[in-house]
Design a protein around this motif. Structure first.
Motif, PDB file in Angstrom:
ATOM      1  N   GLN A 160     -13.550  20.699   3.799  1.00 41.58           N
ATOM      2  CA  GLN A 160     -12.990  21.068   5.110  1.00 41.58           C
ATOM      3  C   GLN A 160     -11.486  20.801   5.125  1.00 41.58           C
ATOM      4  N   PHE A 161     -11.103  19.656   4.578  1.00 42.06           N
ATOM      5  CA  PHE A 161      -9.701  19.249   4.537  1.00 42.06           C
ATOM      6  C   PHE A 161      -8.880  20.251   3.714  1.00 42.06           C
ATOM      7  N   GLU A 162      -9.384  20.625   2.544  1.00 36.30           N
ATOM      8  CA  GLU A 162      -8.669  21.568   1.690  1.00 36.30           C
ATOM      9  C   GLU A 162      -8.563  22.943   2.344  1.00 36.30           C
ATOM     10  N   LYS A 163      -9.626  23.359   3.032  1.00 39.03           N
ATOM     11  CA  LYS A 163      -9.593  24.637   3.745  1.00 39.03           C
ATOM     12  C   LYS A 163      -8.568  24.583   4.881  1.00 39.03           C
ATOM     13  N   ALA A 164      -8.549  23.461   5.612  1.00 33.18           N
ATOM     14  CA  ALA A 164      -7.584  23.306   6.707  1.00 33.18           C
ATOM     15  C   ALA A 164      -6.155  23.325   6.175  1.00 33.18           C
ATOM     16  N   ALA A 165      -5.929  22.700   5.017  1.00 30.34           N
ATOM     17  CA  ALA A 165      -4.592  22.700   4.413  1.00 30.34           C
ATOM     18  C   ALA A 165      -4.167  24.129   4.079  1.00 30.34           C
ATOM     19  N   ALA A 166      -5.091  24.919   3.546  1.00 32.81           N
ATOM     20  CA  ALA A 166      -4.784  26.322   3.242  1.00 32.81           C
ATOM     21  C   ALA A 166      -4.561  27.104   4.530  1.00 32.81           C
ATOM     22  N   ASP A 167      -5.420  26.878   5.527  1.00 28.98           N
ATOM     23  CA  ASP A 167      -5.297  27.580   6.807  1.00 28.98           C
ATOM     24  C   ASP A 167      -3.984  27.253   7.517  1.00 28.98           C
ATOM     25  N   SER A 168      -3.488  26.033   7.335  1.00 34.83           N
ATOM     26  CA  SER A 168      -2.264  25.617   8.034  1.00 34.83           C
ATOM     27  C   SER A 168      -1.055  26.445   7.594  1.00 34.83           C
ATOM     28  N   LYS A 169      -1.137  27.038   6.431  1.00 35.46           N
ATOM     29  CA  LYS A 169      -0.027  27.871   5.929  1.00 35.46           C
ATOM     30  C   LYS A 169      -0.048  29.280   6.520  1.00 35.46           C
ATOM     31  N   ASN A 170      -1.144  29.625   7.199  1.00 33.72           N
ATOM     32  CA  ASN A 170      -1.293  30.984   7.727  1.00 33.72           C
ATOM     33  C   ASN A 170      -1.509  31.014   9.241  1.00 33.72           C
ATOM     34  N   LEU A 171      -0.941  30.066   9.950  1.00 37.06           N
ATOM     35  CA  LEU A 171      -1.087  30.041  11.407  1.00 37.06           C
ATOM     36  C   LEU A 171      -0.334  31.220  12.013  1.00 37.06           C
ATOM     37  N   SER A 172      -0.830  31.711  13.150  1.00 33.65           N
ATOM     38  CA  SER A 172      -0.207  32.877  13.770  1.00 33.65           C
ATOM     39  C   SER A 172       1.201  32.587  14.283  1.00 33.65           C
ATOM     40  N   SER A 173       1.466  31.343  14.677  1.00 34.00           N
ATOM     41  CA  SER A 173       2.818  30.968  15.088  1.00 34.00           C
ATOM     42  C   SER A 173       3.146  29.591  14.534  1.00 34.00           C
ATOM     43  N   LYS A 174       4.426  29.383  14.276  1.00 35.99           N
ATOM     44  CA  LYS A 174       4.865  28.110  13.700  1.00 35.99           C
ATOM     45  C   LYS A 174       4.769  27.010  14.764  1.00 35.99           C
ATOM     46  N   PRO A 175       4.100  25.890  14.430  1.00 32.11           N
ATOM     47  CA  PRO A 175       4.011  24.781  15.392  1.00 32.11           C
ATOM     48  C   PRO A 175       5.387  24.161  15.653  1.00 32.11           C
ATOM     49  N   ASP A 176       5.502  23.443  16.762  1.00 28.58           N
ATOM     50  CA  ASP A 176       6.769  22.757  17.049  1.00 28.58           C
ATOM     51  C   ASP A 176       6.958  21.600  16.062  1.00 28.58           C
TER      52      ASP A 176
ATOM     53  N   LEU B  60      -0.605  13.208   8.774  1.00 32.64           N
ATOM     54  CA  LEU B  60      -2.061  13.156   8.588  1.00 32.64           C
ATOM     55  C   LEU B  60      -2.444  13.633   7.189  1.00 32.64           C
ATOM     56  N   TYR B  61      -1.747  14.661   6.694  1.00 34.99           N
ATOM     57  CA  TYR B  61      -2.022  15.152   5.343  1.00 34.99           C
ATOM     58  C   TYR B  61      -1.717  14.066   4.310  1.00 34.99           C
ATOM     59  N   LYS B  62      -0.551  13.464   4.430  1.00 34.21           N
ATOM     60  CA  LYS B  62      -0.158  12.417   3.475  1.00 34.21           C
ATOM     61  C   LYS B  62      -1.110  11.225   3.543  1.00 34.21           C
ATOM     62  N   GLN B  63      -1.483  10.819   4.749  1.00 38.08           N
ATOM     63  CA  GLN B  63      -2.398   9.691   4.904  1.00 38.08           C
ATOM     64  C   GLN B  63      -3.769  10.044   4.331  1.00 38.08           C
ATOM     65  N   GLY B  64      -4.191  11.287   4.529  1.00 45.06           N
ATOM     66  CA  GLY B  64      -5.485  11.729   4.033  1.00 45.06           C
ATOM     67  C   GLY B  64      -5.539  11.877   2.522  1.00 45.06           C
ATOM     68  N   THR B  65      -4.410  12.200   1.910  1.00 46.43           N
ATOM     69  CA  THR B  65      -4.401  12.397   0.463  1.00 46.43           C
ATOM     70  C   THR B  65      -3.955  11.159  -0.310  1.00 46.43           C
ATOM     71  N   GLU B  66      -3.010  10.401   0.242  1.00 42.59           N
ATOM     72  CA  GLU B  66      -2.439   9.273  -0.501  1.00 42.59           C
ATOM     73  C   GLU B  66      -2.711   7.908   0.114  1.00 42.59           C
ATOM     74  N   GLY B  67      -3.126   7.878   1.368  1.00 43.30           N
ATOM     75  CA  GLY B  67      -3.312   6.590   2.029  1.00 43.30           C
ATOM     76  C   GLY B  67      -1.989   6.097   2.602  1.00 43.30           C
ATOM     77  N   ASP B  68      -1.862   4.795   2.742  1.00 44.08           N
ATOM     78  CA  ASP B  68      -0.658   4.214   3.341  1.00 44.08           C
ATOM     79  C   ASP B  68       0.598   4.584   2.550  1.00 44.08           C
ATOM     80  N   VAL B  69       1.733   4.584   3.246  1.00 45.14           N
ATOM     81  CA  VAL B  69       3.030   4.899   2.640  1.00 45.14           C
ATOM     82  C   VAL B  69       3.192   4.097   1.354  1.00 45.14           C
ATOM     83  N   ASN B  70       3.594   4.801   0.292  1.00 39.73           N
ATOM     84  CA  ASN B  70       3.754   4.147  -1.003  1.00 39.73           C
ATOM     85  C   ASN B  70       5.135   4.411  -1.617  1.00 39.73           C
TER      86      ASN B  70
END
Length: 85
Positions: A6-22, A32-42
């Motif tokens: 689900q996470f990987e699909k959401a990451a791909a979907d985020s590149k094709n949003l109909s409008s750019k988020p603020d 959230l992506y960095k925390q989900g993939t790498e954990g705490d700041v390193n």
């Protein structure tokens, strides 16, 4: 579908949003992506005081310190789904 898929699909979907988020939403997605993939700041904080983008990204990720990777992944998936609607 398992969380990782689900996470990987959401990451791909985020590149094709109909409008750019603020910018605030983009920072939320990034942290959230960095925390989900790498954990705490390193990494060290950006040393250039005029690199405002890197500083904002670093601080957004740092704010999630201690959040479980799975929780960050779930929140990322939910945010992308909200943005697609």
């Amino acid at each position: 579908m398992e969380l990782q898929a689900q996470f990987e699909k959401a990451a791909a979907d985020s590149k094709n949003l109909s409008s750019k988020p603020d910018n605030e939403t983009l920072l939320q997605l990034y942290s959230l992506y960095k925390q989900g993939t790498e954990g705490d700041v390193n990494t060290e904080a950006p040393s250039n005081p005029f690199d405002f983008v890197s500083k904002a990204k670093y601080e957004a990720w740092l704010a999630l310190k201690g959040k479980a990777k799975a929780t960050a992944m779930e929140e990322y998936v939910a945010l992308v789904e909200k943005l697609k609607a």
